[in-house]
Design a protein around this motif. Structure first.
Motif, PDB file in Angstrom:
ATOM      1  N   ALA A  65      67.203 124.034  38.965  1.00 24.63           N
ATOM      2  CA  ALA A  65      68.134 125.156  38.121  1.00 24.63           C
ATOM      3  C   ALA A  65      68.238 126.270  38.606  1.00 24.63           C
ATOM      4  O   ALA A  65      68.882 126.151  39.898  1.00 24.63           O
ATOM      5  CB  ALA A  65      67.198 125.508  36.490  1.00 24.63           C
ATOM      6  N   LYS A  66      68.048 127.251  38.069  1.00 21.29           N
ATOM      7  CA  LYS A  66      68.455 128.829  38.848  1.00 21.29           C
ATOM      8  C   LYS A  66      69.535 128.905  39.684  1.00 21.29           C
ATOM      9  O   LYS A  66      70.654 128.859  39.118  1.00 21.29           O
ATOM     10  CB  LYS A  66      67.033 129.213  39.727  1.00 21.29           C
ATOM     11  CG  LYS A  66      65.953 129.537  38.771  1.00 21.29           C
ATOM     12  CD  LYS A  66      64.744 130.012  39.484  1.00 21.29           C
ATOM     13  CE  LYS A  66      63.389 130.433  38.655  1.00 21.29           C
ATOM     14  NZ  LYS A  66      63.761 131.712  38.007  1.00 21.29           N
ATOM     15  N   THR A  81      63.490 118.449  40.047  1.00 21.13           N
ATOM     16  CA  THR A  81      63.776 119.228  38.947  1.00 21.13           C
ATOM     17  C   THR A  81      64.610 120.486  39.630  1.00 21.13           C
ATOM     18  O   THR A  81      64.216 120.964  40.600  1.00 21.13           O
ATOM     19  CB  THR A  81      62.758 119.842  38.156  1.00 21.13           C
ATOM     20  OG1 THR A  81      61.854 120.312  38.952  1.00 21.13           O
ATOM     21  CG2 THR A  81      62.199 118.677  37.311  1.00 21.13           C
ATOM     22  N   SER A 131      70.742 123.251  34.135  1.00 23.21           N
ATOM     23  CA  SER A 131      69.464 122.871  35.192  1.00 23.21           C
ATOM     24  C   SER A 131      69.759 121.493  35.215  1.00 23.21           C
ATOM     25  O   SER A 131      70.723 120.849  34.462  1.00 23.21           O
ATOM     26  CB  SER A 131      68.083 123.184  34.315  1.00 23.21           C
ATOM     27  OG  SER A 131      68.121 122.383  33.275  1.00 23.21           O
ATOM     28  N   ASP A 140      59.415 119.894  42.106  1.00 24.09           N
ATOM     29  CA  ASP A 140      59.833 121.028  41.177  1.00 24.09           C
ATOM     30  C   ASP A 140      60.471 121.992  42.199  1.00 24.09           C
ATOM     31  O   ASP A 140      59.787 122.548  42.915  1.00 24.09           O
ATOM     32  CB  ASP A 140      59.022 121.698  40.393  1.00 24.09           C
ATOM     33  CG  ASP A 140      59.610 122.927  39.697  1.00 24.09           C
ATOM     34  OD1 ASP A 140      60.390 123.543  39.852  1.00 24.09           O
ATOM     35  OD2 ASP A 140      58.802 123.210  38.495  1.00 24.09           O
ATOM     36  N   ILE A 176      63.000 124.067  41.337  1.00 22.70           N
ATOM     37  CA  ILE A 176      63.886 125.226  40.479  1.00 22.70           C
ATOM     38  C   ILE A 176      63.948 126.554  41.097  1.00 22.70           C
ATOM     39  O   ILE A 176      65.068 127.062  41.068  1.00 22.70           O
ATOM     40  CB  ILE A 176      63.192 125.357  39.029  1.00 22.70           C
ATOM     41  CG1 ILE A 176      63.202 124.049  38.246  1.00 22.70           C
ATOM     42  CG2 ILE A 176      63.797 126.724  38.183  1.00 22.70           C
ATOM     43  CD1 ILE A 176      62.318 123.629  37.081  1.00 22.70           C
ATOM     44  N   GLN A 177      62.838 127.081  41.972  1.00 20.65           N
ATOM     45  CA  GLN A 177      62.939 128.176  42.523  1.00 20.65           C
ATOM     46  C   GLN A 177      63.404 128.075  44.030  1.00 20.65           C
ATOM     47  O   GLN A 177      64.088 128.917  44.559  1.00 20.65           O
ATOM     48  CB  GLN A 177      61.751 129.263  42.584  1.00 20.65           C
ATOM     49  CG  GLN A 177      61.842 130.389  42.980  1.00 20.65           C
ATOM     50  CD  GLN A 177      60.937 131.483  42.470  1.00 20.65           C
ATOM     51  OE1 GLN A 177      60.553 132.583  42.919  1.00 20.65           O
ATOM     52  NE2 GLN A 177      60.074 131.406  41.196  1.00 20.65           N
ATOM     53  N   THR A 235      67.858 124.719  30.773  1.00 21.27           N
ATOM     54  CA  THR A 235      66.972 125.541  31.446  1.00 21.27           C
ATOM     55  C   THR A 235      66.140 124.854  32.335  1.00 21.27           C
ATOM     56  O   THR A 235      66.051 123.513  32.174  1.00 21.27           O
ATOM     57  CB  THR A 235      65.969 126.244  30.386  1.00 21.27           C
ATOM     58  OG1 THR A 235      65.110 125.291  29.828  1.00 21.27           O
ATOM     59  CG2 THR A 235      66.853 127.037  29.472  1.00 21.27           C
ATOM     60  N   GLY A 236      65.341 125.443  33.205  1.00 19.13           N
ATOM     61  CA  GLY A 236      64.240 124.874  34.122  1.00 19.13           C
ATOM     62  C   GLY A 236      63.461 124.160  33.351  1.00 19.13           C
ATOM     63  O   GLY A 236      62.716 122.867  33.656  1.00 19.13           O
TER      64      GLY A 236
END
Length: 432
Positions: free
Chosen positions: A268-269, A266, A278, A240, A242-243, A111-112
């Motif tokens: 993920a997504k 970092t 992630s 970050d 992630i998004q 996960t993120g």
């Protein structure tokens, strides 16, 4: 017998905690690219992408084929017990993709929030320091450390404390909210003067474009000055992504717009096209301080999700997703700017690539956020077959996360629905 949306909703209310969000009370049965269908057969255009998870769209054929092939081999031997080659292959690809010139390594997680937590662990073990600086409006996850780093109380933090100590928040540079680059940098100097010595700070973590915070983007100038500040004091700079990662902003990673090199990234997504995966990618010199067993996890680096991610990295190149993000972003921005001329509730339209937002206010006044209109628009669009997401520190921002593989005609259809719904909800509020 087939269940209706209402029947599923009733069952949900009994079986699932109220604390789990519920943007639209519809239940999905199938999906393809930028379209989804609920259990009653109604079609929706998806402008949310599972909260930025589906840059490659729902059920991309290449992703599904890669997962199917992996399922026929094995699903979970655990990398720390009996490793597998596709983990290493994907790590090599990500080490090359991140905008870091030094030798890099990659740690896979699920996960993120795990990626963020491990970024903090690596920064602390590498520097021998403990303090962390994050930004107001940031979202870094729902774990205790993730919530501590997150710069938004409602709905994420209220009632869940106390949180881990040694975390400080600075204002994020957002001109529309009245926070300049100079003010944000001055606040960092204030933290160093009043709260914690820079020699005690392990890392500064920043979203180059804030996600949940409202799609505000840090300027290249601010990012360069932040990099210089970290270099001066030996602080690890964590991006970050992630998004904002995996082509959402028209660059593979949003920090590339500033030409700044982070120390850790970092992600993920959209890394794995809808499968839970992630990663923490960054300088090998930082990872080298961690002892064997200090990093990892039972499900970390699922071979099924990694197979999907390898397909995603192929799709990025084969379908030129960065260029596609720019094209979709231009299409959406042009239409939103037209709407802004018609509707005085649109205070701002902003974004990089296809990471676009419009901020809803009263009569174009940036100091009068319109949270109620934002909520009404999300609900009305859902009724008309368009999935939207709100965000923002003031809960008055509509964020657009259209799959980068969406057909131009589908995007245009969704924007037509948006325009009609915005007119309806604004007129309804004016007549009350």
């Amino acid at each position: 017998m087939k269940q209706t949306n209402q029947q599923w909703q009733s069952r949900r209310e009994q079986a699932v905690p109220h604390g789990v969000g519920n943007a639209l009370p519809v239940y999905i049965e199938k999906a393809r690219n930028a379209e989804i269908w609920d259990v009653e057969g109604k079609r929706y255009i998806d402008f949310a992408s599972g909260i930025a998870v589906l840059n490659t769209g729902h059920n991309h054929p290449a992703v599904i084929d890669a997962v199917r092939q992996q399922l026929e081999k094995f699903t979970h031997p655990c990398f720390q017990v009996t490793p597998y080659g596709n983990y290493i292959e994907l790590a090599e690809r990500l080490n090359e993709l991140v905008p870091i010139s030094e030798p890099c390594q990659t740690l896979f997680l699920t996960t993120g929030a795990e990626a963020v937590e491990n970024a903090i662990k690596v920064a602390r073990i590498a520097t021998g320091r403990s303090a962390i600086i994050a930004f107001r409006g940031a979202f870094h996850g729902r774990t205790l450390l993730g919530m501590a780093l997150t710069g938004k109380v409602q709905p994420y933090k209220k009632g869940y404390g106390p949180f881990p100590a040694g975390i400080y928040h600075a204002p994020y540079p957002a001109a529309y909210l009245g926070v300049s680059d100079t003010q944000a940098l001055a606040s960092l100097a204030g933290i160093f003067a009043a709260d914690v010595s820079p020699e005690e700070v392990a890392a500064i973590i920043i979203e180059p474009v804030q996600g949940e915070g409202g799609f505000y983007a840090a300027s290249p100038s601010f990012m360069k000055q932040l990099r210089a500040l970290c270099d001066k004091h030996g602080i690890v700079l964590i991006a970050d992504e992630i998004q904002s990662g995996f082509c959402r902003t028209g660059k593979t990673f949003a920090i590339e717009h500033s030409e700044v090199e982070p120390d850790l990234v970092t992600m993920a997504k959209s890394l794995a096209g809808g499968f839970p995966l992630s990663a923490l990618v960054g300088k090998k010199s930082l990872f080298d301080k961690a002892m064997p067993g200090g990093l990892g996890g039972t499900y970390a680096g699922s071979p099924v999700a990694i197979a999907a991610a390898l397909a995603v990295t192929d799709i990025i190149e084969q379908e030129n997703l960065n260029q596609r993000a720019q094209e979709i972003g231009e299409q959406i921005t042009h239409r939103l700017q037209e709407m802004a001329e018609k509707f005085d509730c649109i205070g701002d339209v902003r974004g990089y690539g296809a990471m676009i937002a419009m901020e809803l206010v009263e009569e174009r006044d940036s100091h009068r956020p319109n949270k109620e209109l934002t909520q009404a628009l999300v609900q009305e669009a859902g009724k008309k077959g368009l999935v939207l997401l709100s965000c923002g520190v003031r809960a008055n921002v509509i964020r657009f996360l259209v799959p980068l593989t969406a057909e131009k005609e589908i995007v245009n259809e969704g924007l037509n629905v948006l325009s009609s719904c915005l007119e309806l909800v604004q007129n309804t509020r004016l007549t009350k």
